[in-house]
Scaffold this motif. Structure first.
Motif, mmCIF file in Angstrom:
data_model
loop_
_atom_site.group_PDB
_atom_site.id
_atom_site.type_symbol
_atom_site.label_atom_id
_atom_site.label_comp_id
_atom_site.label_asym_id
_atom_site.label_seq_id
_atom_site.Cartn_x
_atom_site.Cartn_y
_atom_site.Cartn_z
ATOM 1 N N SER A 196 0.837 -1.203 0.000
ATOM 2 C CA SER A 196 0.000 0.000 0.000
ATOM 3 C C SER A 196 0.866 1.244 0.000
ATOM 4 O O SER A 196 2.006 1.227 0.462
ATOM 5 C CB SER A 196 -0.931 0.023 1.216
ATOM 6 O OG SER A 196 -0.184 0.331 2.382
ATOM 7 N N MET A 197 0.295 2.329 -0.560
ATOM 8 C CA MET A 197 0.970 3.630 -0.578
ATOM 9 C C MET A 197 -0.075 4.672 -0.209
ATOM 10 O O MET A 197 -1.064 4.838 -0.921
ATOM 11 C CB MET A 197 1.537 3.907 -1.973
ATOM 12 C CG MET A 197 2.083 5.329 -2.121
ATOM 13 S SD MET A 197 2.688 5.649 -3.792
ATOM 14 C CE MET A 197 3.113 7.388 -3.643
ATOM 15 N N GLU A 198 0.120 5.346 0.910
ATOM 16 C CA GLU A 198 -0.815 6.369 1.348
ATOM 17 C C GLU A 198 -0.407 7.720 0.768
ATOM 18 O O GLU A 198 0.772 8.012 0.607
ATOM 19 C CB GLU A 198 -0.853 6.431 2.867
ATOM 20 C CG GLU A 198 -1.369 5.149 3.509
ATOM 21 C CD GLU A 198 -1.390 5.252 5.037
ATOM 22 O OE1 GLU A 198 -0.849 6.240 5.558
ATOM 23 O OE2 GLU A 198 -1.941 4.351 5.673
ATOM 24 N N GLY A 199 -1.414 8.532 0.466
ATOM 25 C CA GLY A 199 -1.146 9.872 -0.026
ATOM 26 C C GLY A 199 -1.128 9.945 -1.546
ATOM 27 O O GLY A 199 -1.485 9.017 -2.255
ATOM 28 N N THR A 200 -0.718 11.114 -2.061
ATOM 29 C CA THR A 200 -0.688 11.365 -3.508
ATOM 30 C C THR A 200 0.341 10.471 -4.188
ATOM 31 O O THR A 200 1.452 10.293 -3.702
ATOM 32 C CB THR A 200 -0.356 12.837 -3.787
ATOM 33 O OG1 THR A 200 -1.339 13.658 -3.149
ATOM 34 C CG2 THR A 200 -0.360 13.120 -5.289
ATOM 35 N N LEU A 201 -0.027 9.892 -5.327
ATOM 36 C CA LEU A 201 0.839 8.950 -6.023
ATOM 37 C C LEU A 201 1.953 9.670 -6.783
ATOM 38 O O LEU A 201 1.782 10.783 -7.273
ATOM 39 C CB LEU A 201 0.017 8.107 -7.007
ATOM 40 C CG LEU A 201 -1.168 7.340 -6.423
ATOM 41 C CD1 LEU A 201 -1.782 6.441 -7.483
ATOM 42 C CD2 LEU A 201 -0.746 6.525 -5.212
ATOM 43 N N SER A 202 3.082 8.978 -6.892
ATOM 44 C CA SER A 202 4.207 9.468 -7.693
ATOM 45 C C SER A 202 4.851 8.275 -8.383
ATOM 46 O O SER A 202 4.776 7.155 -7.899
ATOM 47 C CB SER A 202 5.232 10.172 -6.807
ATOM 48 O OG SER A 202 5.755 9.280 -5.839
ATOM 49 N N THR A 203 5.475 8.531 -9.532
ATOM 50 C CA THR A 203 6.062 7.443 -10.296
ATOM 51 C C THR A 203 7.390 7.011 -9.693
ATOM 52 O O THR A 203 8.004 7.735 -8.920
ATOM 53 C CB THR A 203 6.288 7.859 -11.765
ATOM 54 O OG1 THR A 203 7.135 9.012 -11.784
ATOM 55 C CG2 THR A 203 4.966 8.163 -12.439
ATOM 56 N N GLY A 204 7.817 5.781 -10.062
ATOM 57 C CA GLY A 204 9.109 5.271 -9.625
ATOM 58 C C GLY A 204 8.990 3.937 -8.929
ATOM 59 O O GLY A 204 7.893 3.460 -8.611
#
Length: 308
Positions: A196-204
């Motif tokens: 999981s990734m919380e918050g606004t998404l970013s590439t990479g």
């Protein structure tokens, strides 16, 4: 700064639309509505394998709300006395779970408390079991061995004492055992590895790793967000030991702008063995300040089960 974590002891919640024809209360058991996308309904089928999870809040008919599909559940409505350690399955009573003392097809959770009305539980994400393969045909019975020759009759004694009985002839050899019939096929179970990734998404490439214990086959990957993107799709990749499992990149899960989730095609690399590790990348996000947020990546795998 965004926070990253493997989902363990946490909740996986997805937004779904109530298509059951009535209001749904927190803790009610729901299943996938196969007639409408991103929707749920209820069931009166015991151990229904379409079980999705439980409502995380009250959801009016036709409205969208949060459905808990994996992790800790503070409230699961049950139809009868449920003990700690019982597995949970759907019941013939609409919206209610019932206990099962053993894990079975359709089990979706494990009770952490005891009650006749509501229990706390850990929910599984898509845990199901394959059907037991047919029993193999019995092998043929081996042929009966030849009867051994009868021994000679002893001489008749004089009137009075009876003469000795002649010795018994040798037993003939036992015939060969017939071949054993083929063993029936084993079943399989679904399991899920989740990021999981919380918050606004970013590439990479994201740094977290999940190390595999045992041997598995990857079925597909599902990516889901709490806030969808706009402008363009969110594209997610999954790596095994540092290399993508999607040799054909068109097979990656791609959440269309405005959508909440997408399932991948079957990956090109499907084999996982003990000691392998998984990571994930975000290859594309939305545009115009609407990149999308709160991402969950679920790698669905199967594992063979030996039947006896």
């Amino acid at each position: 700064m965004s926070n990253y974590d493997i989902i363990r002891g946490r909740q996986v919640v997805v937004p779904m639309t109530n298509n059951s024809g009535g209001d749904i209360a927190e803790g009610d058991v729901v299943i996938v509505d196969t007639s409408t996308e991103n929707s749920f309904t209820t069931t009166t089928t015991e151990a229904d394998t379409l079980v999705l999870g439980i409502a995380a809040e009250t959801i009016a008919d036709g409205e969208e709300g949060r459905v808990l599909i994996a992790g800790y559940a503070a409230k699961v409505n049950v139809v009868t006395l449920t003990a700690i350690g019982d597995f949970l399955i759907t019941s013939t009573t609409q919206k209610k779970a019932k206990p099962s003392s053993t894990i079975c097809n359709g089990a979706f959770g494990l009770a952490l408390t005891s009650s006749e009305t509501t229990v706390e539980a850990i929910l599984f994400a898509g845990t199901q079991f394959g059907a037991t393969g047919p029993t193999g045909e019995p092998g043929e019975t081996g042929a009966t061995g030849d009867t051994g020759p009868t021994g000679p009759t002893g001489p008749t004694g004089e009137t009075g004492p009876t003469g000795e009985t002649g010795p018994t002839g040798e037993t003939g050899p036992t015939g060969p055992t017939g071949p054993t019939g083929p063993t029936g096929e084993g079943g399989y179970i679904y399991q899920t590895f989740m990021f999981s990734m919380e918050g606004t998404l970013s590439t990479g490439e994201k740094p977290l790793r999940i190390y595999v214990k045992g041997d598995y086959t990857i079925a597909y990957v599902r990516a889901a967000v709490n806030t969808p993107s706009s402008g363009q799709a969110i594209i997610v990749d999954v790596n095994k030991n540092g290399t993508t499992i999607f040799t054909d990149q068109d097979k990656r899960p791609q959440i269309s702008a405005g959508a909440y989730y997408d399932d991948s095609d079957t990956p090109d690399v499907t084999t996982l063995t003990d000691g392998d590790y998984l990571q994930y990348d975000i290859d594309q996000v939305g545009t115009g300040g609407n990149e999308g947020s709160d991402l969950t990546v679920m790698v669905y795998v199967t594992q063979n089960v030996t039947t006896s």
